[in-house]
Scaffold this motif. Structure first.
Motif, PDB file in Angstrom:
ATOM      1  N   ASN A  99      15.844   7.035   3.016  1.00  0.00           N
ATOM      2  CA  ASN A  99      15.667   8.395   3.531  1.00  0.00           C
ATOM      3  C   ASN A  99      16.335   8.510   4.893  1.00  0.00           C
ATOM      4  OD1 ASN A  99      14.834  10.863   4.516  1.00  0.00           O
ATOM      5  ND2 ASN A  99      12.655  10.530   4.128  1.00  0.00           N
ATOM      6  N   MET A 100      17.372   9.319   4.987  1.00  0.00           N
ATOM      7  CA  MET A 100      18.136   9.431   6.225  1.00  0.00           C
ATOM      8  C   MET A 100      17.375  10.135   7.343  1.00  0.00           C
ATOM      9  SD  MET A 100      21.022   7.879   6.118  1.00  0.00           S
ATOM     10  CE  MET A 100      20.928   6.579   4.890  1.00  0.00           C
ATOM     11  N   ASN A 101      16.207  10.715   7.000  1.00  0.00           N
ATOM     12  CA  ASN A 101      15.361  11.329   8.022  1.00  0.00           C
ATOM     13  C   ASN A 101      14.241  10.402   8.483  1.00  0.00           C
ATOM     14  OD1 ASN A 101      16.628  13.948   8.262  1.00  0.00           O
ATOM     15  ND2 ASN A 101      15.845  14.388   6.213  1.00  0.00           N
ATOM     16  N   SER A 102      14.313   9.135   8.066  1.00  0.00           N
ATOM     17  CA  SER A 102      13.318   8.154   8.507  1.00  0.00           C
ATOM     18  C   SER A 102      13.370   7.995  10.021  1.00  0.00           C
ATOM     19  CB  SER A 102      13.590   6.792   7.860  1.00  0.00           C
ATOM     20  OG  SER A 102      13.495   6.861   6.452  1.00  0.00           O
ATOM     21  N   ILE A 103      12.222   7.683  10.611  1.00  0.00           N
ATOM     22  CA  ILE A 103      12.166   7.402  12.042  1.00  0.00           C
ATOM     23  C   ILE A 103      12.466   5.922  12.261  1.00  0.00           C
ATOM     24  CG2 ILE A 103      10.718   7.388  14.106  1.00  0.00           C
ATOM     25  CD1 ILE A 103      11.450  10.178  13.054  1.00  0.00           C
ATOM     26  N   VAL A 104      13.348   5.646  13.193  1.00  0.00           N
ATOM     27  CA  VAL A 104      13.712   4.252  13.473  1.00  0.00           C
ATOM     28  C   VAL A 104      13.548   3.943  14.957  1.00  0.00           C
ATOM     29  CG1 VAL A 104      15.319   4.125  11.540  1.00  0.00           C
ATOM     30  CG2 VAL A 104      16.175   4.794  13.793  1.00  0.00           C
ATOM     31  N   SER A 105      13.307   2.671  15.223  1.00  0.00           N
ATOM     32  CA  SER A 105      13.270   2.182  16.599  1.00  0.00           C
ATOM     33  C   SER A 105      14.662   1.713  16.998  1.00  0.00           C
ATOM     34  CB  SER A 105      12.280   1.024  16.717  1.00  0.00           C
ATOM     35  OG  SER A 105      12.461   0.347  17.944  1.00  0.00           O
ATOM     36  N   MET A 106      15.093   2.129  18.184  1.00  0.00           N
ATOM     37  CA  MET A 106      16.371   1.688  18.730  1.00  0.00           C
ATOM     38  C   MET A 106      16.167   0.834  19.981  1.00  0.00           C
ATOM     39  SD  MET A 106      18.543   2.797  16.594  1.00  0.00           S
ATOM     40  CE  MET A 106      20.030   2.396  17.501  1.00  0.00           C
ATOM     41  N   ASN A 107      15.006   0.180  20.045  1.00  0.00           N
ATOM     42  CA  ASN A 107      14.674  -0.669  21.195  1.00  0.00           C
ATOM     43  C   ASN A 107      14.617   0.132  22.486  1.00  0.00           C
ATOM     44  OD1 ASN A 107      13.849  -3.214  20.556  1.00  0.00           O
ATOM     45  ND2 ASN A 107      15.733  -4.246  21.161  1.00  0.00           N
ATOM     46  N   MET A 108      14.015   1.315  22.402  1.00  0.00           N
ATOM     47  CA  MET A 108      13.773   2.141  23.587  1.00  0.00           C
ATOM     48  C   MET A 108      12.265   2.297  23.716  1.00  0.00           C
ATOM     49  SD  MET A 108      15.274   5.925  24.507  1.00  0.00           S
ATOM     50  CE  MET A 108      15.422   6.452  26.217  1.00  0.00           C
ATOM     51  N   TRP A 109      11.689   1.505  24.618  1.00  0.00           N
ATOM     52  CA  TRP A 109      10.238   1.366  24.711  1.00  0.00           C
ATOM     53  C   TRP A 109       9.729   1.779  26.082  1.00  0.00           C
ATOM     54  CZ3 TRP A 109       8.135  -0.157  20.151  1.00  0.00           C
ATOM     55  CH2 TRP A 109       8.956  -0.881  19.256  1.00  0.00           C
ATOM     56  N   GLY A 110       8.477   2.179  26.120  1.00  0.00           N
ATOM     57  CA  GLY A 110       7.783   2.416  27.376  1.00  0.00           C
ATOM     58  C   GLY A 110       6.555   1.527  27.448  1.00  0.00           C
ATOM     59  N   PHE A 111       6.471   0.682  28.476  1.00  0.00           N
ATOM     60  CA  PHE A 111       5.387  -0.294  28.600  1.00  0.00           C
ATOM     61  C   PHE A 111       4.674  -0.176  29.937  1.00  0.00           C
ATOM     62  CE2 PHE A 111       8.423  -2.852  25.882  1.00  0.00           C
ATOM     63  CZ  PHE A 111       7.659  -2.793  24.725  1.00  0.00           C
ATOM     64  N   THR A 112       3.423  -0.616  29.943  1.00  0.00           N
ATOM     65  CA  THR A 112       2.736  -0.916  31.192  1.00  0.00           C
ATOM     66  C   THR A 112       2.867  -2.421  31.423  1.00  0.00           C
ATOM     67  OG1 THR A 112       0.578  -1.383  30.208  1.00  0.00           O
ATOM     68  CG2 THR A 112       1.088   0.943  30.695  1.00  0.00           C
ATOM     69  N   PRO A 113       2.499  -2.918  32.608  1.00  0.00           N
ATOM     70  CA  PRO A 113       2.640  -4.358  32.876  1.00  0.00           C
ATOM     71  C   PRO A 113       1.832  -5.262  31.946  1.00  0.00           C
ATOM     72  CG  PRO A 113       2.386  -3.146  34.929  1.00  0.00           C
ATOM     73  CD  PRO A 113       2.128  -2.174  33.832  1.00  0.00           C
ATOM     74  N   THR A 114       0.856  -4.706  31.224  1.00  0.00           N
ATOM     75  CA  THR A 114       0.026  -5.532  30.335  1.00  0.00           C
ATOM     76  C   THR A 114       0.834  -6.179  29.216  1.00  0.00           C
ATOM     77  OG1 THR A 114      -0.557  -3.603  28.981  1.00  0.00           O
ATOM     78  CG2 THR A 114      -2.055  -4.178  30.799  1.00  0.00           C
ATOM     79  N   ILE A 115       1.993  -5.620  28.879  1.00  0.00           N
ATOM     80  CA  ILE A 115       2.797  -6.190  27.791  1.00  0.00           C
ATOM     81  C   ILE A 115       3.236  -7.616  28.117  1.00  0.00           C
ATOM     82  CG2 ILE A 115       5.005  -5.301  28.675  1.00  0.00           C
ATOM     83  CD1 ILE A 115       3.956  -5.714  24.970  1.00  0.00           C
ATOM     84  N   LEU A 116       3.388  -7.943  29.398  1.00  0.00           N
ATOM     85  CA  LEU A 116       3.869  -9.276  29.779  1.00  0.00           C
ATOM     86  C   LEU A 116       2.858 -10.354  29.405  1.00  0.00           C
ATOM     87  CD1 LEU A 116       5.442  -8.393  33.236  1.00  0.00           C
ATOM     88  CD2 LEU A 116       6.579  -8.612  31.028  1.00  0.00           C
ATOM     89  N   LYS A 117       1.589 -10.060  29.561  1.00  0.00           N
ATOM     90  CA  LYS A 117       0.544 -11.010  29.171  1.00  0.00           C
ATOM     91  C   LYS A 117       0.597 -11.278  27.677  1.00  0.00           C
ATOM     92  CE  LYS A 117      -4.496 -11.485  28.947  1.00  0.00           C
ATOM     93  NZ  LYS A 117      -5.799 -10.836  29.273  1.00  0.00           N
TER      94      LYS A 117
END
Length: 273
Positions: free
Chosen positions: A189-207
């Protein structure tokens, strides 16, 4: 403050004409990264952090860094292959450990941040969406966000691409399935949603990344070809209910240099913006 983190340590193996992150695509010799920084600044970003390999630093700073330093606060962090626990170090490992390991190089972050690839141009809307989300999230939150692109807006005319196909429920990411060699003729499906490695994180992701990287090294200590990839880790953390990821859909078209033949289309686009 919200920072922009640009992952620029990739080897670019499918691009034949050198270091693709440094390719000049604009009418005044701008790189894709310069356009990304300009879009990020429009949204309110106050700092840019480049994650690099040491061997490209001199050229990188000459071509890009010196320009960026004139318009915003800029930092450089090196993704080093041997920056892992001593018991797992090996002289046989040459290439970086992947995008998840790249983010771990940040070590200490006290503010939210947006993550992007160095060789992708995402448009303005994605930055605005992520910035607005992160300005309303507590630093200790495990509620993250991503820019969701429409698959048909992310394809190359010159060959297959890999995309993380997203399963989304009530606006939140449930699953990412890495799908390979997608073209306009693929039965998807060409209208599928995909991730392009554009993320929003808080510092908790590092842990969370530190815990997962230690597990990764223990499981793959005999296989030096494996990569610790950010989408895979995010998928695992969602399924174990450690985090949530809000999907902020953008209608902007992605531009990137997957193949050297992509360059003409990208240059034509930047002539007109």
């Amino acid at each position: 403050m919200i920072s922009l983190v640009i992952m620029a340590a990739g080897l670019g193996s499918r691009y034949k004409n050198g270091i693709k992150q440094l390719e000049k695509v604009g009418p005044s010799n701008e790189t894709i990264m310069e356009y990304s920084v300009m879009s990020a600044k429009k949204s309110g970003i106050e700092e840019v952090i480049f994650i690099l390999r040491k061997d490209i630093f001199t050229e990188f700073k000459e071509v890009i860094g010196n320009k960026i330093e004139k318009i915003t606060k800029t930092r450089y962090i090196f993704q080093e292959v041997d920056k892992i626990p001593n018991e797992f170090k090996s002289d046989k490992r040459i290439k970086p450990w992947g995008t998840g390991h790249a983010i771990l190089m940040l070590e200490e972050m006290n503010n939210p941040f947006i993550v992007i690839n160095a060789d992708d141009y995402y448009g303005d809307e994605g930055f605005k969406n992520l910035y607005n989300f992160l300005t309303n999230v507590n630093n200790n939150s495990y509620n993250y966000c991503m820019s969701g692109f429409i698959l048909k807006n992310t394809l190359s005319d010159n060959g297959g691409v890999s995309r993380g196909i997203c399963k989304v429920s009530n606006g939140y990411l449930e699953e990412i399935t890495e799908t390979y060699n997608i073209t306009t003729n693929s039965n998807i499906n060409m209208n599928s949603i995909v991730s392009m490695n554009m993320w929003g994180f808080t510092p908790t992701i590092l842990k969370e990344l530190k815990i997962k990287f230690d597990e990764f090294l223990k499981q793959n200590n005999e296989d030096l070809s494996k990569e610790f990839l950010l989408p895979n880790i995010i998928d695992e953390l969602i399924k174990t209910k450690k985090i949530t990821v809000k999907v902020l859909v953008t209608n902007d078209k992605w531009y990137g240099i997957t193949y050297s033949e992509d360059l003409k289309k990208i240059k034509d686009h930047f002539k007109n913006i």
